[in-house]
Design a protein around this motif. Structure first.
Motif, PDB file in Angstrom:
ATOM      1  N   MET A 179       0.820  -1.191   0.000  1.00  0.00           N
ATOM      2  CA  MET A 179       0.000   0.000   0.000  1.00  0.00           C
ATOM      3  C   MET A 179       0.867   1.259   0.000  1.00  0.00           C
ATOM      4  N   LEU A 180       2.011   1.123   0.678  1.00  0.00           N
ATOM      5  CA  LEU A 180       2.910   2.273   0.745  1.00  0.00           C
ATOM      6  C   LEU A 180       3.482   2.598  -0.640  1.00  0.00           C
ATOM      7  N   ALA A 181       3.797   1.563  -1.400  1.00  0.00           N
ATOM      8  CA  ALA A 181       4.325   1.773  -2.750  1.00  0.00           C
ATOM      9  C   ALA A 181       3.268   2.419  -3.637  1.00  0.00           C
ATOM     10  N   PHE A 182       2.024   2.006  -3.480  1.00  0.00           N
ATOM     11  CA  PHE A 182       0.937   2.596  -4.263  1.00  0.00           C
ATOM     12  C   PHE A 182       0.780   4.082  -3.936  1.00  0.00           C
ATOM     13  N   SER A 183       0.835   4.417  -2.649  1.00  0.00           N
ATOM     14  CA  SER A 183       0.718   5.816  -2.228  1.00  0.00           C
ATOM     15  C   SER A 183       1.869   6.654  -2.768  1.00  0.00           C
ATOM     16  N   LEU A 184       3.066   6.092  -2.760  1.00  0.00           N
ATOM     17  CA  LEU A 184       4.218   6.802  -3.295  1.00  0.00           C
ATOM     18  C   LEU A 184       4.059   7.042  -4.797  1.00  0.00           C
ATOM     19  N   GLY A 185       3.538   6.067  -5.511  1.00  0.00           N
ATOM     20  CA  GLY A 185       3.304   6.223  -6.943  1.00  0.00           C
ATOM     21  C   GLY A 185       2.285   7.299  -7.241  1.00  0.00           C
ATOM     22  N   VAL A 186       1.206   7.342  -6.462  1.00  0.00           N
ATOM     23  CA  VAL A 186       0.182   8.383  -6.653  1.00  0.00           C
ATOM     24  C   VAL A 186       0.766   9.757  -6.341  1.00  0.00           C
ATOM     25  N   ALA A 204      14.089   4.906  -0.175  1.00  0.00           N
ATOM     26  CA  ALA A 204      13.780   4.153   1.043  1.00  0.00           C
ATOM     27  C   ALA A 204      12.914   2.937   0.733  1.00  0.00           C
ATOM     28  N   MET A 205      11.974   3.094  -0.218  1.00  0.00           N
ATOM     29  CA  MET A 205      11.111   1.959  -0.610  1.00  0.00           C
ATOM     30  C   MET A 205      11.919   0.841  -1.247  1.00  0.00           C
ATOM     31  N   SER A 206      12.916   1.207  -2.032  1.00  0.00           N
ATOM     32  CA  SER A 206      13.713   0.165  -2.675  1.00  0.00           C
ATOM     33  C   SER A 206      14.559  -0.584  -1.656  1.00  0.00           C
ATOM     34  N   ASP A 207      14.917   0.075  -0.523  1.00  0.00           N
ATOM     35  CA  ASP A 207      15.641  -0.628   0.536  1.00  0.00           C
ATOM     36  C   ASP A 207      14.715  -1.547   1.326  1.00  0.00           C
TER      37      ASP A 207
END
Length: 175
Positions: A1-8, A45-48
């Motif tokens: 969900m965090l990745a989706f929020s970052l994409g938006v 940070a997401m990629s880590d």
């Protein structure tokens, strides 16, 4: 969900920040640079947190080819509405063959090729003024049979293009 929020966030804030960098005042430009830096930091940070999945390792297995690559020599031919060629069938006869037909004077030259790569490669049997066919092969009582959809002239002599030998006319004993 965090990745989706970052994409938006990238989709919404990215263009806005770029517009502010170009059209905004000094304070808006600083805010746009800070927002872009925070988005980039969040992406790093997401990629880590969720590292990219390593590619699956391919396992090489010994796979038997479905058929053997070979150059069949026609044993007999029948000329009519189509040219029917026969040759002795191999234990692993291919499902398809390539036939190249070219007329030269009173001869009709025929080249045959079988292999697992038929239809997925460029023909190596390219000659000027020819017809190239990729056709299904059927096995009938120990003989492979190929029907070339080309009307042959009864006065032309069917000839194997590789050997230059005449292909005998189809007879009940040859089948």
């Amino acid at each position: 969900m965090l990745a989706f929020s970052l994409g938006v966030a990238w989709l919404l804030l990215g263009p806005l920040c770029l517009w502010l960098l170009v059209r905004g005042r000094a304070g808006e430009r600083v805010g746009a640079v800070v927002a872009l830096a925070l988005l980039e930091g969040g992406t790093i940070a997401m990629s880590d947190i969720h590292p990219a999945m390593p590619p699956a390792h391919a396992v090489a297995a010994h796979v038997e080819p479905s058929c053997d690559e070979r150059v069949p020599v026609p044993r007999s031919a029948k000329v009519g509405r189509e040219i029917v060629l026969t040759w002795p069938a191999a234990p692993h006869e291919c499902q398809a063959a390539e036939a190249v037909v070219r007329t030269q004077g009173r001869k009709m030259l025929v080249w045959l090729y079988e292999g697992p790569s038929i239809g997925r490669r460029v023909s190596v049997l390219t000659v000027r003024h020819q017809h190239v066919f990729t056709l299904p092969v059927r096995v009938d009582g120990g003989s492979a049979v190929l029907s070339v959809p080309m009307h042959g002239n009864p006065h032309e002599v069917l000839t194997d293009g590789r050997t230059g030998r005449r292909i005998p006319a189809h007879s009940p004993q040859a089948a």
